[in-house]
Design an enzyme around this catalytic site. Structure first.
Site, short mmCIF file in Angstrom:
data_model
loop_
_atom_site.label_atom_id
_atom_site.label_comp_id
_atom_site.label_asym_id
_atom_site.label_seq_id
_atom_site.Cartn_x
_atom_site.Cartn_y
_atom_site.Cartn_z
N SER A 175 37.46 57.93 39.13
CA SER A 175 36.80 56.68 38.43
C SER A 175 36.70 56.89 37.29
CB SER A 175 35.48 56.21 39.25
OG SER A 175 35.00 55.29 38.36
N THR B 256 31.03 34.62 52.58
CA THR B 256 30.31 34.17 51.51
C THR B 256 31.17 32.61 51.29
OG1 THR B 256 29.52 34.04 49.39
CG2 THR B 256 31.69 34.99 49.58
N THR C 80 23.19 49.56 29.82
CA THR C 80 24.43 49.14 30.00
C THR C 80 25.64 49.92 29.14
OG1 THR C 80 23.74 46.86 29.78
CG2 THR C 80 25.88 46.88 29.09
N HIS D 298 38.40 41.76 30.82
CA HIS D 298 38.35 41.16 29.32
C HIS D 298 39.92 41.40 28.76
CE1 HIS D 298 34.27 41.47 28.95
NE2 HIS D 298 34.21 42.44 29.82
N LYS E 202 35.82 34.30 31.67
CA LYS E 202 35.69 34.66 30.29
C LYS E 202 36.92 33.87 29.74
CE LYS E 202 33.55 38.76 31.44
NZ LYS E 202 32.25 38.79 31.77
#
Ligand SMILES: Cc1ncc(COP(=O)(O)O)c(C=O)c1O
Length: 400
Positions: A139, A279, A365, A219, A250
């Site tokens: 990662s 869900t 963050t 993004h 976005k």
């Protein structure tokens, strides 16, 4: 007993306030027609107006009349919700059409919808990590919280490679048993630093060491590549990356996420991922709005062009004003402040005295010392907005 818990919560919250990490929300009265201008009420009950420079509504699609009309038409026809999980009456023609459109967009055979891209990252990495035999996840150090949570939930062995450091990734891959399953998880455009991954190098290493690649394009979809196909497509790596995660929240201006890949991989995720299975599915009207948003961006390339021109304009103005920023190759522009109290004081002043809204980006963050002002210009900003922002920054930063 409840009081004991409440004292614990209060004490921890007080510590956060002292350290400058406490999160204050700004209550926004959103107006589709006036975006990016807004009216707000702050944490002290103070009202004001401001220009929004931190929204991820990059292209202003939340307010596009055709997108709104598509949502309204489908809302009248289908109602407010889907009424079920995908397996139990919650798969409508809108969901199926959107999955096909998402797969087509990123040039993959299949795609699966999720209620958010966060959920997609979290549940797909957790599922694959648990299900693939002897799986190890590699990662990137700057990966989003949703990937980190998914990797944690997979409970499999993980290795973190230094951000975008291919030598480190290769060294880690080289040390692993060839028999083990491996996933390389990374983003294409990094959400906080704005850096861009060396996609072709990651794809090459994955082929060499037999790893599966998983890329968060949250993004980048809608903004780069053909008709907003994403960064991966813009660098001709659609075949080099196995699984692509994108958002509809976005650039496309609605809500929801998707993962795209081979037919077998997507079918496997569809039948194993708890965060997909258990869900209620997205409301059909949301899917209709996303489908229209994709069509609008395909038919009108000027929207993305305007967004890119605004990013260039912002950076030209910052350069001319002598303001130091990090820009990199994509659209996220940040000014590192390096201290949470100072960062909040600057953004508070920009909001209350200048009517400019940028949320301070503080720990956790970003790592401590990397606290920053993150500037997002959208296709809906104009040159006056940008000029006013840079003049105001110049004044506030010189006195901070
Ligand atoms: C890199 C990255 N991945 C995933 C997400 C989650 O996306 P969504 O808002 O669709 O849940 C975000 C949200 O900001 C993000 O920045």
């Amino acid at each position: 007993m409840a009081n004991t818990y409440d004292s614990y919560f209060s004490e921890r919250l007080a510590q956060m306030q002292e350290a400058g990490h406490y999160r204050y929300f700004l209550d926004i009265e959103r107006s589709a027609s006036r975006f990016p201008e807004l009216t707000y009420t702050d944490a002290n009950g103070q009202r004001g107006t401001a220009i929004n420079f931190c929204s991820n509504d990059y292209l202003g699609q939340t307010a596009h009349p055709e997108v709104i009309a598509a949502a309204q038409a489908a809302l009248g026809q289908t109602g407010t919700g889907s009424g079920g999980t995908r397996n139990i009456s919650g798969t409508t023609t809108y969901h199926s059409a959107l999955e096909q459109a998402a797969a087509r967009l990123v040039s993959k055979p299949a795609a699966l919808l999720f209620n958010s891209s966060y959920l997609a990252n979290q549940t797909v990495l957790a599922t694959l990590g648990r299900q693939l035999p002897n799986c190890i996840i590699l990662s990137d150090a700057e990966n989003h919280a949703s990937m980190i949570e998914g990797i944690r939930a997979s409970r499999c062995e993980k290795h973190i490679f230094r951000h975008n450091d291919m030598a480190h990734l290769e060294a880690l891959l080289g040390d692993l048993d060839v028999e083990m399953s491996k996933i390389i998880a990374f983003e294409s455009v990094y959400s906080m630093s704005g850096t861009v991954a060396p996609i072709a190098d990651i794809a090459r290493l994955a082929r060499q060491y037999g790893a599966l690649t998983y890329c968060d394009e949250v993004h980048a979809v809608g903004l780069y590549g053909q008709h907003g196909a994403g960064w991966i497509q813009s660098v001709n790596q659609s075949d080099g990356i196995d699984l692509i995660n994108g958002t509809f929240a976005k650039a496309f201006g609605v809500i929801g996420g998707f993962v795209a890949g081979s037919a077998a991989a997507i079918d496997f995720i569809r039948t194993h991922a708890e965060g997909f299975i258990f869900t209620t599915s997205l409301p059909p009207a949301n899917c209709a709005a996303i489908l229209r948003s994709m069509e609008v961006l395909r038919d009108d390339p000027t929207i993305i062009e305007r967004f890119r021109a605004n990013v260039r304009q912002l950076r030209q103005n910052l350069d001319a004003a002598g303001i130091t920023y990090e820009g990199h190759d994509a659209h996220i522009t940040r000014i590192v402040i390096g201290n949470s109290h100072r960062c909040k004081a600057i953004t508070d002043r920009l909001l209350t005295e200048f009517g400019l809204y940028m949320q301070p980006i503080n720990y956790p963050t970003v790592p401590k010392g990397q606290e920053c002002i993150r500037i997002i210009v959208t296709a809906r900003h104009n040159n006056e907005h940008i000029q006013y922002l840079v003049e105001s920054l110049q004044e506030v930063l010189s006195n901070a």
